[in-house]
Design a protein around this motif. Structure first.
Motif, PDB file in Angstrom:
ATOM      1  N   SER A 120     -36.787 -48.969 -48.533  1.00  0.00           N
ATOM      2  CA  SER A 120     -37.590 -50.191 -48.530  1.00  0.00           C
ATOM      3  C   SER A 120     -38.775 -50.133 -47.580  1.00  0.00           C
ATOM      4  N   GLN A 124     -44.968 -45.959 -50.152  1.00  0.00           N
ATOM      5  CA  GLN A 124     -45.199 -46.018 -51.592  1.00  0.00           C
ATOM      6  C   GLN A 124     -44.016 -46.640 -52.342  1.00  0.00           C
ATOM      7  N   VAL A 125     -43.297 -47.528 -51.663  1.00  0.00           N
ATOM      8  CA  VAL A 125     -42.111 -48.125 -52.277  1.00  0.00           C
ATOM      9  C   VAL A 125     -42.456 -48.907 -53.539  1.00  0.00           C
ATOM     10  N   ASP A 126     -43.675 -49.431 -53.627  1.00  0.00           N
ATOM     11  CA  ASP A 126     -44.084 -50.179 -54.824  1.00  0.00           C
ATOM     12  C   ASP A 126     -44.475 -49.266 -55.976  1.00  0.00           C
ATOM     13  N   GLN A 127     -44.609 -47.972 -55.694  1.00  0.00           N
ATOM     14  CA  GLN A 127     -45.062 -47.033 -56.714  1.00  0.00           C
ATOM     15  C   GLN A 127     -43.953 -46.121 -57.221  1.00  0.00           C
ATOM     16  N   HIS A 128     -42.880 -45.996 -56.455  1.00  0.00           N
ATOM     17  CA  HIS A 128     -41.803 -45.069 -56.829  1.00  0.00           C
ATOM     18  C   HIS A 128     -40.450 -45.757 -56.701  1.00  0.00           C
ATOM     19  N   SER A 129     -39.612 -45.555 -57.700  1.00  0.00           N
ATOM     20  CA  SER A 129     -38.272 -46.134 -57.703  1.00  0.00           C
ATOM     21  C   SER A 129     -37.393 -45.456 -56.662  1.00  0.00           C
TER      22      SER A 129
END
Length: 211
Positions: A120, A124-129
């Motif tokens: 979390s 790049q947490v918003d770009q990669h699961s």
């Protein structure tokens, strides 16, 4: 300071210890291995010289301390991770040439807001699961272990905690989901990477500090 006090330290009732070093401006601070700073080779050479100059009789089980700090390098940052891998390679060389048993690894995040193993907090947490980060963490684990084994193929890596930190997640009905919200959710994948490539001569020890 450790070199000057080794004779006194060797009189203690202990048979092992961890050691750490810092050069000018705390570089190389080997407990800050998970960062982009380039370590000064002259300082590294001095550290090795200091270790070679000590010949403890009782403190035979000495480990070089390596921490997962500052932990501000994203797992998808190839350039940053090339530096981290080189840090581990250097640490392994220092341990081997300095006559140490191996490396003591402390994965704990001591420097906020960065947490290397927390999905979390990654840039790049918003770009990669989470699954993509797990795969990348395993890749980085392989790279790190390959570098260590190339320098010190029979090293012992004593970690304050490894898979033991995720014991509760493993007992959940959805362990992967539990790991995605765990402060050390990426650590098992990183260690899996170690296991992928570690030669049988490498010894891994889980200190179970957080078990």
């Amino acid at each position: 300071r450790k070199r000057a006090n080794m004779e006194e330290m060797d009189t203690t009732p202990f048979h092992g210890c961890s050691v750490r070093f810092a050069g000018p401006k705390n570089t190389p601070a080997m407990w800050y291995a998970f960062g982009r700073d380039v370590w000064d080779e002259q300082v590294i050479a001095q550290i090795i010289e200091d270790l070679k100059a000590t010949e403890p009789q009782r403190l035979r089980h000495r480990f070089l301390l390596v921490n997962a700090n500052p932990g501000d390098v994203d797992w998808f940052d190839d350039e940053g991770w090339a530096t981290i891998v080189d840090h581990w390679r250097t640490a392994a060389r220092v341990a081997r040439e300095g006559g140490l048993v191996g490396i003591m690894f402390d994965p704990e995040a001591y420097r906020e807001p960065w947490r290397q193993f927390d999905w979390s907090t990654q840039p790049q947490v918003d770009q990669h699961s989470f699954a993509e980060y797990r795969d990348k963490a395993r890749q980085r684990g392989r790279e790190v272990m390959a570098s260590v084994a190339s320098e010190y193929p029979d090293a012992t890596i004593l970690a304050l905690f490894l898979l033991s930190v995720a014991r509760e997640a493993a007992e959940r009905a959805d362990p992967v989901g539990a790991l995605s919200g765990h402060a050390y959710g990426l650590l098992p994948s990183f260690i899996d990477g170690w296991l992928d490539v570690a030669p049988p001569t490498i010894t891994l020890v889980d200190g179970c500090e957080r078990a």
